[in-house]
Design a protein around this motif. Structure first.
Motif, PDB file in Angstrom:
ATOM      1  N   PHE A   1       0.823  -1.104   0.050  1.00 15.29           N
ATOM      2  CA  PHE A   1      -0.008  -0.010  -0.091  1.00 15.29           C
ATOM      3  C   PHE A   1       1.151   1.283   0.122  1.00 15.29           C
ATOM      4  CE2 PHE A   1      -3.207  -2.610   2.968  1.00 15.29           C
ATOM      5  CZ  PHE A   1      -3.547  -3.078   1.567  1.00 15.29           C
ATOM      6  N   SER A   2       0.347   2.239  -0.377  1.00 20.65           N
ATOM      7  CA  SER A   2       0.925   3.628  -0.367  1.00 20.65           C
ATOM      8  C   SER A   2       0.798   4.050   1.115  1.00 20.65           C
ATOM      9  CB  SER A   2       0.615   4.756  -1.487  1.00 20.65           C
ATOM     10  OG  SER A   2      -0.739   5.116  -0.905  1.00 20.65           O
ATOM     11  N   ILE A   3       1.942   4.967   1.547  1.00 18.81           N
ATOM     12  CA  ILE A   3       1.666   5.677   3.009  1.00 18.81           C
ATOM     13  C   ILE A   3       0.662   6.490   2.848  1.00 18.81           C
ATOM     14  CG2 ILE A   3       2.965   7.135   4.714  1.00 18.81           C
ATOM     15  CD1 ILE A   3       5.354   5.746   3.707  1.00 18.81           C
ATOM     16  N   GLU A   4       0.287   7.197   1.735  1.00 20.87           N
ATOM     17  CA  GLU A   4      -0.770   8.042   1.775  1.00 20.87           C
ATOM     18  C   GLU A   4      -2.236   7.575   1.743  1.00 20.87           C
ATOM     19  OE1 GLU A   4       1.772   7.751  -0.495  1.00 20.87           O
ATOM     20  OE2 GLU A   4       2.935   9.692   0.165  1.00 20.87           O
ATOM     21  N   THR A   5      -2.243   6.395   1.101  1.00 28.19           N
ATOM     22  CA  THR A   5      -3.613   5.883   1.290  1.00 28.19           C
ATOM     23  C   THR A   5      -3.900   5.279   2.547  1.00 28.19           C
ATOM     24  OG1 THR A   5      -3.548   5.021  -1.067  1.00 28.19           O
ATOM     25  CG2 THR A   5      -4.867   3.704   0.420  1.00 28.19           C
ATOM     26  N   VAL A   6      -2.761   4.805   3.288  1.00 27.16           N
ATOM     27  CA  VAL A   6      -3.170   4.239   4.666  1.00 27.16           C
ATOM     28  C   VAL A   6      -3.360   5.226   5.673  1.00 27.16           C
ATOM     29  CG1 VAL A   6      -2.163   2.978   6.683  1.00 27.16           C
ATOM     30  CG2 VAL A   6      -1.743   1.844   4.035  1.00 27.16           C
ATOM     31  N   SER A   7      -2.510   6.258   5.639  1.00 27.51           N
ATOM     32  CA  SER A   7      -2.790   7.380   6.309  1.00 27.51           C
ATOM     33  C   SER A   7      -4.298   8.039   6.361  1.00 27.51           C
ATOM     34  CB  SER A   7      -1.724   8.622   5.943  1.00 27.51           C
ATOM     35  OG  SER A   7      -0.416   7.974   6.671  1.00 27.51           O
ATOM     36  N   SER A   8      -4.593   8.151   5.112  1.00 28.52           N
ATOM     37  CA  SER A   8      -5.941   8.829   5.066  1.00 28.52           C
ATOM     38  C   SER A   8      -7.248   7.741   5.358  1.00 28.52           C
ATOM     39  CB  SER A   8      -6.208   8.938   3.481  1.00 28.52           C
ATOM     40  OG  SER A   8      -7.646   9.269   3.106  1.00 28.52           O
ATOM     41  N   ALA A   9      -6.813   6.394   5.528  1.00 29.09           N
ATOM     42  CA  ALA A   9      -7.774   5.399   5.752  1.00 29.09           C
ATOM     43  C   ALA A   9      -7.896   5.298   7.093  1.00 29.09           C
ATOM     44  CB  ALA A   9      -7.460   3.919   5.191  1.00 29.09           C
ATOM     45  N   ILE A  10      -6.694   5.515   7.980  1.00 33.76           N
ATOM     46  CA  ILE A  10      -6.743   5.505   9.769  1.00 33.76           C
ATOM     47  C   ILE A  10      -7.150   7.001  10.234  1.00 33.76           C
ATOM     48  CG2 ILE A  10      -5.327   3.441   9.353  1.00 33.76           C
ATOM     49  CD1 ILE A  10      -3.118   5.347  10.613  1.00 33.76           C
ATOM     50  N   LYS A  11      -7.108   7.896   9.581  1.00 39.91           N
ATOM     51  CA  LYS A  11      -7.155   9.199  10.120  1.00 39.91           C
ATOM     52  C   LYS A  11      -8.410   9.526  10.945  1.00 39.91           C
ATOM     53  CE  LYS A  11      -6.271  14.194   9.406  1.00 39.91           C
ATOM     54  NZ  LYS A  11      -5.975  15.142   8.376  1.00 39.91           N
ATOM     55  N   PRO A  12      -9.686   9.336  10.562  1.00 39.84           N
ATOM     56  CA  PRO A  12     -10.812   9.155  11.291  1.00 39.84           C
ATOM     57  C   PRO A  12     -10.848   8.177  12.779  1.00 39.84           C
ATOM     58  CG  PRO A  12     -11.473   8.826   8.923  1.00 39.84           C
ATOM     59  CD  PRO A  12      -9.927   8.291   9.012  1.00 39.84           C
ATOM     60  N   ALA A  13     -10.295   7.230  12.564  1.00 40.27           N
ATOM     61  CA  ALA A  13     -10.163   6.318  13.862  1.00 40.27           C
ATOM     62  C   ALA A  13      -9.106   6.910  14.653  1.00 40.27           C
ATOM     63  CB  ALA A  13      -9.648   4.900  13.509  1.00 40.27           C
ATOM     64  N   VAL A  14      -7.943   7.406  14.259  1.00 45.51           N
ATOM     65  CA  VAL A  14      -7.109   8.379  14.991  1.00 45.51           C
ATOM     66  C   VAL A  14      -7.673   9.531  15.720  1.00 45.51           C
ATOM     67  CG1 VAL A  14      -4.845   9.726  14.895  1.00 45.51           C
ATOM     68  CG2 VAL A  14      -5.099   7.693  13.432  1.00 45.51           C
ATOM     69  N   GLU A  15      -8.500   9.998  14.904  1.00 41.57           N
ATOM     70  CA  GLU A  15      -9.023  11.300  15.517  1.00 41.57           C
ATOM     71  C   GLU A  15      -9.947  10.835  16.791  1.00 41.57           C
ATOM     72  OE1 GLU A  15     -10.771  13.328  12.257  1.00 41.57           O
ATOM     73  OE2 GLU A  15      -8.879  14.400  11.859  1.00 41.57           O
ATOM     74  N   TYR A  16     -10.800   9.715  16.466  1.00 44.48           N
ATOM     75  CA  TYR A  16     -11.655   9.296  17.421  1.00 44.48           C
ATOM     76  C   TYR A  16     -10.976   9.044  18.694  1.00 44.48           C
ATOM     77  CZ  TYR A  16     -14.824   6.174  19.996  1.00 44.48           C
ATOM     78  OH  TYR A  16     -15.621   5.532  21.034  1.00 44.48           O
ATOM     79  N   ILE A  17     -10.008   8.227  18.883  1.00 47.11           N
ATOM     80  CA  ILE A  17      -9.173   7.778  19.787  1.00 47.11           C
ATOM     81  C   ILE A  17      -8.342   8.848  20.422  1.00 47.11           C
ATOM     82  CG2 ILE A  17      -7.461   6.198  20.533  1.00 47.11           C
ATOM     83  CD1 ILE A  17      -8.013   4.503  18.086  1.00 47.11           C
TER      84      ILE A  17
END
Length: 269
Positions: free
Chosen positions: A237-253
């Motif tokens: 995967f690209s780092i940009e794709t993974v970073s974008s995918a996890i951002k909502p969960a990061v913000e919630y935690i």
């Protein structure tokens, strides 16, 4: 439903009969309860109202013993019927090991009067990633650990699982690799075929939990990027794709931790 006094006798193995016999023989001559026995015969690692964890040696092998204390009649009944976190953790360890993933080998789940105990292989010597980080290692060692952590989580995810509690304390370094511990929330996940959303929700939460720990421990962007590069290389995967995918969960935690613990930390994604 059976009465509590009609339930099977303490000491019955739910999983791992051979090691259950070893543990029963070790405890057979004690007149104390399980909590007191653990205080006398194990080196305590963790303790709270409903659990105890300690280390001991059985048959010349280091072991970890975790006591799950039943919170209610219904939970104790569930233990006796073969349900609960201890049994799930035992079964998850076998599933992950069968996929070639590094976990402490499960030994037995055995009933005791207070609930159920889980016996696993003890990894000695070992330290979790959080403890290692707080020891203020040199740059080369930090980068090695970040890379190995990325590889370990990526291997778990590529095998079709999510850990469920992917904090730094659950990555255990044995000197060569990370082992996954505290497997009570491990679940298999349905893998995604979407390029836009390549990670199932459980795997997104794993990476988000790891990331928030990194932020709270003041990991810098260069160090974190080594983790992400290692993870993404294994998953293709690209780092940009993974970073974008996890951002909502990061913000919630982040919000949840801020409300519980306070403090502001530099964002890594």
């Amino acid at each position: 439903l059976p009465r509590e006094d009609a339930m099977p006798a303490a000491g019955r193995a739910i999983r791992g009969a051979q090691w259950a016999d070893v543990l029963r023989r070790e405890m057979a001559h004690s007149s104390t309860d399980t909590v007191a026995w653990m205080e006398q015969h194990t080196r305590a690692l963790k303790s709270d109202r409903y659990s105890r964890v300690g280390t001991l040696e059985l048959q010349g092998q280091p072991c970890w013993l975790k006591l799950y204390i039943g919170k209610s009649y219904w939970q104790r009944l569930g233990f006796r019927l073969g349900y609960g976190r201890a049994v799930h953790s035992f079964d998850a360890a076998h599933k992950l090991s069968d996929k070639g993933l590094a976990v402490p080998a499960p030994r037995t789940c055995t009933l005791v009067p207070e609930g159920i105990v889980l016996l696993t292989e003890g990894i000695v010597p070992s330290s979790d990633l959080r403890t290692l980080w707080l020891a203020q290692l040199d740059r080369a060692r930090v980068m090695q650990l970040m890379s190995c952590a990325g590889e370990s989580i990526a291997a778990l995810h590529a095998a079709g699982f999510a850990h469920g509690d992917c904090k730094w304390g659950n990555l255990l370094w044995d000197g060569q690799r990370f082992l996954l511990v505290d497997l009570e929330a491990v679940r298999s996940v349905k893998m995604s075929n979407s390029d836009a959303f390549p990670l199932p929700a459980g795997q997104q939460r794993d990476l988000a939990r790891y990331t928030v720990d990194a932020e709270e421990l003041a990991v810098n962007p260069e160090q974190y990027s080594v983790f992400m590069a290692s993870y993404c290389a294994r998953r293709n995967f690209s780092i940009e794709t993974v970073s974008s995918a996890i951002k909502p969960a990061v913000e919630y935690i982040r919000r949840r931790h801020r409300a519980r613990y306070g403090g502001e930390h530099r964002a890594l994604v």
